[in-house]
Write a protein that holds these residues in place. Structure first.
Motif, PDB file in Angstrom:
ATOM      1  N   ARG A  25     -33.080 -31.020  21.985  1.00 15.68           N
ATOM      2  CA  ARG A  25     -33.184 -29.891  21.062  1.00 15.68           C
ATOM      3  C   ARG A  25     -32.131 -28.871  21.460  1.00 15.68           C
ATOM      4  NH1 ARG A  25     -39.742 -29.574  21.281  1.00 15.68           N
ATOM      5  NH2 ARG A  25     -40.101 -31.106  19.678  1.00 15.68           N
ATOM      6  N   PRO A  26     -31.104 -28.695  20.646  1.00 10.42           N
ATOM      7  CA  PRO A  26     -30.034 -27.772  21.021  1.00 10.42           C
ATOM      8  C   PRO A  26     -30.523 -26.331  21.028  1.00 10.42           C
ATOM      9  CG  PRO A  26     -29.711 -28.594  18.792  1.00 10.42           C
ATOM     10  CD  PRO A  26     -30.881 -29.324  19.362  1.00 10.42           C
ATOM     11  N   PRO A  27     -30.053 -25.521  21.985  1.00  6.71           N
ATOM     12  CA  PRO A  27     -30.450 -24.121  22.021  1.00  6.71           C
ATOM     13  C   PRO A  27     -29.909 -23.367  20.805  1.00  6.71           C
ATOM     14  CG  PRO A  27     -28.723 -24.541  23.614  1.00  6.71           C
ATOM     15  CD  PRO A  27     -29.116 -25.871  23.022  1.00  6.71           C
ATOM     16  N   SER A  53     -59.186 -31.396  32.188  1.00  5.86           N
ATOM     17  CA  SER A  53     -58.972 -30.013  31.788  1.00  5.86           C
ATOM     18  C   SER A  53     -57.928 -29.918  30.702  1.00  5.86           C
ATOM     19  CB  SER A  53     -58.600 -29.186  33.011  1.00  5.86           C
ATOM     20  OG  SER A  53     -59.678 -29.169  33.918  1.00  5.86           O
ATOM     21  N   TYR A  54     -57.613 -28.704  30.318  1.00  8.88           N
ATOM     22  CA  TYR A  54     -56.806 -28.488  29.124  1.00  8.88           C
ATOM     23  C   TYR A  54     -55.729 -27.442  29.370  1.00  8.88           C
ATOM     24  CZ  TYR A  54     -60.802 -30.983  27.570  1.00  8.88           C
ATOM     25  OH  TYR A  54     -61.759 -31.937  27.469  1.00  8.88           O
ATOM     26  N   ASN A  55     -54.688 -27.518  28.587  1.00 10.88           N
ATOM     27  CA  ASN A  55     -53.565 -26.601  28.690  1.00 10.88           C
ATOM     28  C   ASN A  55     -53.254 -26.023  27.315  1.00 10.88           C
ATOM     29  OD1 ASN A  55     -51.051 -25.634  30.192  1.00 10.88           O
ATOM     30  ND2 ASN A  55     -50.198 -26.607  28.383  1.00 10.88           N
ATOM     31  N   ILE A  56     -52.960 -24.746  27.279  1.00 16.16           N
ATOM     32  CA  ILE A  56     -52.392 -24.152  26.070  1.00 16.16           C
ATOM     33  C   ILE A  56     -51.112 -23.439  26.473  1.00 16.16           C
ATOM     34  CG2 ILE A  56     -54.548 -23.935  24.797  1.00 16.16           C
ATOM     35  CD1 ILE A  56     -54.619 -21.003  25.508  1.00 16.16           C
ATOM     36  N   GLU A  57     -50.189 -23.387  25.565  1.00 15.48           N
ATOM     37  CA  GLU A  57     -48.904 -22.742  25.830  1.00 15.48           C
ATOM     38  C   GLU A  57     -49.073 -21.230  25.887  1.00 15.48           C
ATOM     39  OE1 GLU A  57     -45.762 -23.804  26.352  1.00 15.48           O
ATOM     40  OE2 GLU A  57     -46.225 -25.927  26.199  1.00 15.48           O
ATOM     41  N   MET A  58     -48.351 -20.573  26.768  1.00 18.75           N
ATOM     42  CA  MET A  58     -48.406 -19.122  26.889  1.00 18.75           C
ATOM     43  C   MET A  58     -48.074 -18.447  25.563  1.00 18.75           C
ATOM     44  SD  MET A  58     -49.001 -16.477  28.749  1.00 18.75           S
ATOM     45  CE  MET A  58     -48.934 -16.923  30.465  1.00 18.75           C
ATOM     46  N   VAL A  59     -47.118 -19.002  24.830  1.00 12.16           N
ATOM     47  CA  VAL A  59     -46.722 -18.383  23.568  1.00 12.16           C
ATOM     48  C   VAL A  59     -47.859 -18.407  22.543  1.00 12.16           C
ATOM     49  CG1 VAL A  59     -45.698 -20.382  22.399  1.00 12.16           C
ATOM     50  CG2 VAL A  59     -44.726 -18.122  22.034  1.00 12.16           C
ATOM     51  N   TRP A  95     -41.451 -23.882  18.996  1.00 18.09           N
ATOM     52  CA  TRP A  95     -40.924 -25.023  18.244  1.00 18.09           C
ATOM     53  C   TRP A  95     -41.576 -25.100  16.876  1.00 18.09           C
ATOM     54  CZ3 TRP A  95     -36.818 -26.585  20.530  1.00 18.09           C
ATOM     55  CH2 TRP A  95     -36.756 -26.678  21.913  1.00 18.09           C
ATOM     56  N   LYS A  96     -40.784 -25.363  15.852  1.00 13.18           N
ATOM     57  CA  LYS A  96     -41.323 -25.608  14.516  1.00 13.18           C
ATOM     58  C   LYS A  96     -42.041 -26.951  14.533  1.00 13.18           C
ATOM     59  CE  LYS A  96     -37.804 -23.341  11.691  1.00 13.18           C
ATOM     60  NZ  LYS A  96     -36.770 -23.581  10.683  1.00 13.18           N
ATOM     61  N   PRO A  97     -43.096 -27.095  13.739  1.00 11.59           N
ATOM     62  CA  PRO A  97     -43.739 -28.406  13.651  1.00 11.59           C
ATOM     63  C   PRO A  97     -42.786 -29.421  13.019  1.00 11.59           C
ATOM     64  CG  PRO A  97     -45.037 -26.720  12.522  1.00 11.59           C
ATOM     65  CD  PRO A  97     -43.752 -26.087  12.947  1.00 11.59           C
ATOM     66  N   TYR A  98     -42.896 -30.659  13.453  1.00 17.95           N
ATOM     67  CA  TYR A  98     -42.102 -31.711  12.843  1.00 17.95           C
ATOM     68  C   TYR A  98     -42.670 -32.041  11.479  1.00 17.95           C
ATOM     69  CZ  TYR A  98     -39.844 -32.589  17.298  1.00 17.95           C
ATOM     70  OH  TYR A  98     -39.119 -32.470  18.441  1.00 17.95           O
ATOM     71  N   GLY A  99     -41.827 -32.236  10.516  1.00 19.69           N
ATOM     72  CA  GLY A  99     -42.255 -32.645   9.191  1.00 19.69           C
ATOM     73  C   GLY A  99     -41.639 -33.980   8.856  1.00 19.69           C
ATOM     74  N   PRO A 100     -41.953 -34.519   7.691  1.00 17.49           N
ATOM     75  CA  PRO A 100     -41.415 -35.830   7.321  1.00 17.49           C
ATOM     76  C   PRO A 100     -39.893 -35.829   7.194  1.00 17.49           C
ATOM     77  CG  PRO A 100     -42.666 -34.862   5.507  1.00 17.49           C
ATOM     78  CD  PRO A 100     -42.828 -33.962   6.684  1.00 17.49           C
ATOM     79  N   GLU A 101     -39.317 -34.655   6.955  1.00 23.45           N
ATOM     80  CA  GLU A 101     -37.864 -34.589   6.801  1.00 23.45           C
ATOM     81  C   GLU A 101     -37.134 -34.514   8.138  1.00 23.45           C
ATOM     82  OE1 GLU A 101     -39.423 -30.573   7.311  1.00 23.45           O
ATOM     83  OE2 GLU A 101     -40.020 -32.198   6.012  1.00 23.45           O
ATOM     84  N   ARG A 102     -37.881 -34.311   9.241  1.00 25.09           N
ATOM     85  CA  ARG A 102     -37.251 -34.194  10.556  1.00 25.09           C
ATOM     86  C   ARG A 102     -37.754 -35.279  11.477  1.00 25.09           C
ATOM     87  NH1 ARG A 102     -38.541 -28.921  13.073  1.00 25.09           N
ATOM     88  NH2 ARG A 102     -37.444 -29.909  14.761  1.00 25.09           N
ATOM     89  N   GLN A 134     -39.641 -21.057  15.199  1.00 24.17           N
ATOM     90  CA  GLN A 134     -40.145 -20.106  14.229  1.00 24.17           C
ATOM     91  C   GLN A 134     -41.158 -19.214  14.934  1.00 24.17           C
ATOM     92  OE1 GLN A 134     -41.939 -22.704  11.274  1.00 24.17           O
ATOM     93  NE2 GLN A 134     -43.987 -22.111  11.926  1.00 24.17           N
ATOM     94  N   TYR A 135     -41.383 -18.016  14.376  1.00 19.93           N
ATOM     95  CA  TYR A 135     -42.335 -17.101  14.983  1.00 19.93           C
ATOM     96  C   TYR A 135     -43.753 -17.628  14.776  1.00 19.93           C
ATOM     97  CZ  TYR A 135     -45.136 -13.136  16.254  1.00 19.93           C
ATOM     98  OH  TYR A 135     -46.072 -12.341  16.858  1.00 19.93           O
ATOM     99  N   ARG A 136     -44.552 -17.594  15.828  1.00 20.22           N
ATOM    100  CA  ARG A 136     -45.960 -17.978  15.762  1.00 20.22           C
ATOM    101  C   ARG A 136     -46.789 -16.784  16.190  1.00 20.22           C
ATOM    102  NH1 ARG A 136     -47.060 -23.487  15.854  1.00 20.22           N
ATOM    103  NH2 ARG A 136     -45.226 -24.586  15.148  1.00 20.22           N
ATOM    104  N   ARG A 137     -47.784 -16.431  15.400  1.00 15.09           N
ATOM    105  CA  ARG A 137     -48.697 -15.367  15.780  1.00 15.09           C
ATOM    106  C   ARG A 137     -49.568 -15.856  16.927  1.00 15.09           C
ATOM    107  NH1 ARG A 137     -51.674 -14.381  10.425  1.00 15.09           N
ATOM    108  NH2 ARG A 137     -53.290 -14.429  11.987  1.00 15.09           N
ATOM    109  N   PRO A 138     -50.036 -14.943  17.779  1.00 21.33           N
ATOM    110  CA  PRO A 138     -50.945 -15.378  18.841  1.00 21.33           C
ATOM    111  C   PRO A 138     -52.259 -15.874  18.237  1.00 21.33           C
ATOM    112  CG  PRO A 138     -50.650 -12.980  18.884  1.00 21.33           C
ATOM    113  CD  PRO A 138     -49.747 -13.524  17.828  1.00 21.33           C
ATOM    114  N   ILE A 139     -52.897 -16.824  18.909  1.00 22.59           N
ATOM    115  CA  ILE A 139     -54.177 -17.324  18.415  1.00 22.59           C
ATOM    116  C   ILE A 139     -55.223 -16.227  18.557  1.00 22.59           C
ATOM    117  CG2 ILE A 139     -53.728 -19.769  18.811  1.00 22.59           C
ATOM    118  CD1 ILE A 139     -55.198 -19.589  21.433  1.00 22.59           C
ATOM    119  N   ASP A 140     -56.213 -16.264  17.680  1.00 19.86           N
ATOM    120  CA  ASP A 140     -57.287 -15.280  17.703  1.00 19.86           C
ATOM    121  C   ASP A 140     -58.336 -15.735  18.706  1.00 19.86           C
ATOM    122  OD1 ASP A 140     -59.340 -13.509  17.279  1.00 19.86           O
ATOM    123  OD2 ASP A 140     -59.673 -14.051  15.176  1.00 19.86           O
ATOM    124  N   LEU A 141     -58.289 -15.162  19.892  1.00 13.63           N
ATOM    125  CA  LEU A 141     -59.189 -15.585  20.965  1.00 13.63           C
ATOM    126  C   LEU A 141     -60.626 -15.125  20.749  1.00 13.63           C
ATOM    127  CD1 LEU A 141     -56.816 -14.898  23.977  1.00 13.63           C
ATOM    128  CD2 LEU A 141     -57.313 -17.087  22.892  1.00 13.63           C
TER     129      LEU A 141
END
Length: 148
Positions: free
Chosen positions: A79-81, A52-58, A66-73, A87-94
């Motif tokens: 992860r400090p609070p 089965s599968y999981n998606i985050e509530m957010v 969480w921001k995606p990791y990039g080559p610079e990070r 970053q803000y993420r829009r809800p997925i279009d269900l």
């Protein structure tokens, strides 16, 4: 893939339980043990929906994530609070037809909506949805969104 080293999270869980233990001081177990699954007695069955599968509530409600990791990070061990790691993420279009078609190919399966963000999500199970989350909550999941 003989000799390939996989990160532990890519090794199927069932494989971990049937691999023979390496003798102390041994670099490899190749050729030392042979398993023939077809000759083993079946001790139980697992429902095919177990995969089965999981998606985050957010991802359903939208919000800070969480921001995606990039080559610079690099991957931080902790992860400090209150940092700039979110970053803000829009809800997925269900209702997205392509998403629904791809998801239907995973059937039969269970879909779990969870994650740390679910702990602070208020489920508005009524037609009267508050404009802001009640005290102690950070997001609102509406009945309409849940049904979607």
């Amino acid at each position: 893939m003989v000799g390939a080293k996989l990160p532990f999270w890519l090794i199927p869980v069932g494989l971990i339980s049937i691999l023979p233990a390496a003798p102390a001081g041994s670099a490899s177990v190749a050729g030392e043990s042979t398993l023939t699954p077809a000759s083993m007695a079946r001790i139980g069955t697992v429902d095919e929906r177990y995969q089965s599968y999981n998606i985050e509530m957010v991802e359903v409600t939208g919000g800070e994530f969480w921001k995606p990791y990039g080559p610079e990070r690099g991957v931080e061990a902790a992860r400090p609070p209150n940092s700039n790691l979110f970053q803000y993420r829009r809800p997925i279009d269900l209702s997205n037809a392509r998403l629904r078609k791809l998801a239907s190919a995973l059937a039969p399966a269970y879909l779990r909506v969870s994650g740390t963000w679910a702990n602070t999500t208020y489920f508005a199970d009524s037609d009267n949805v508050p404009s802001t989350p009640p005290r102690g909550f950070k997001a609102i999941l509406t009945r309409q969104r849940w049904r979607g």
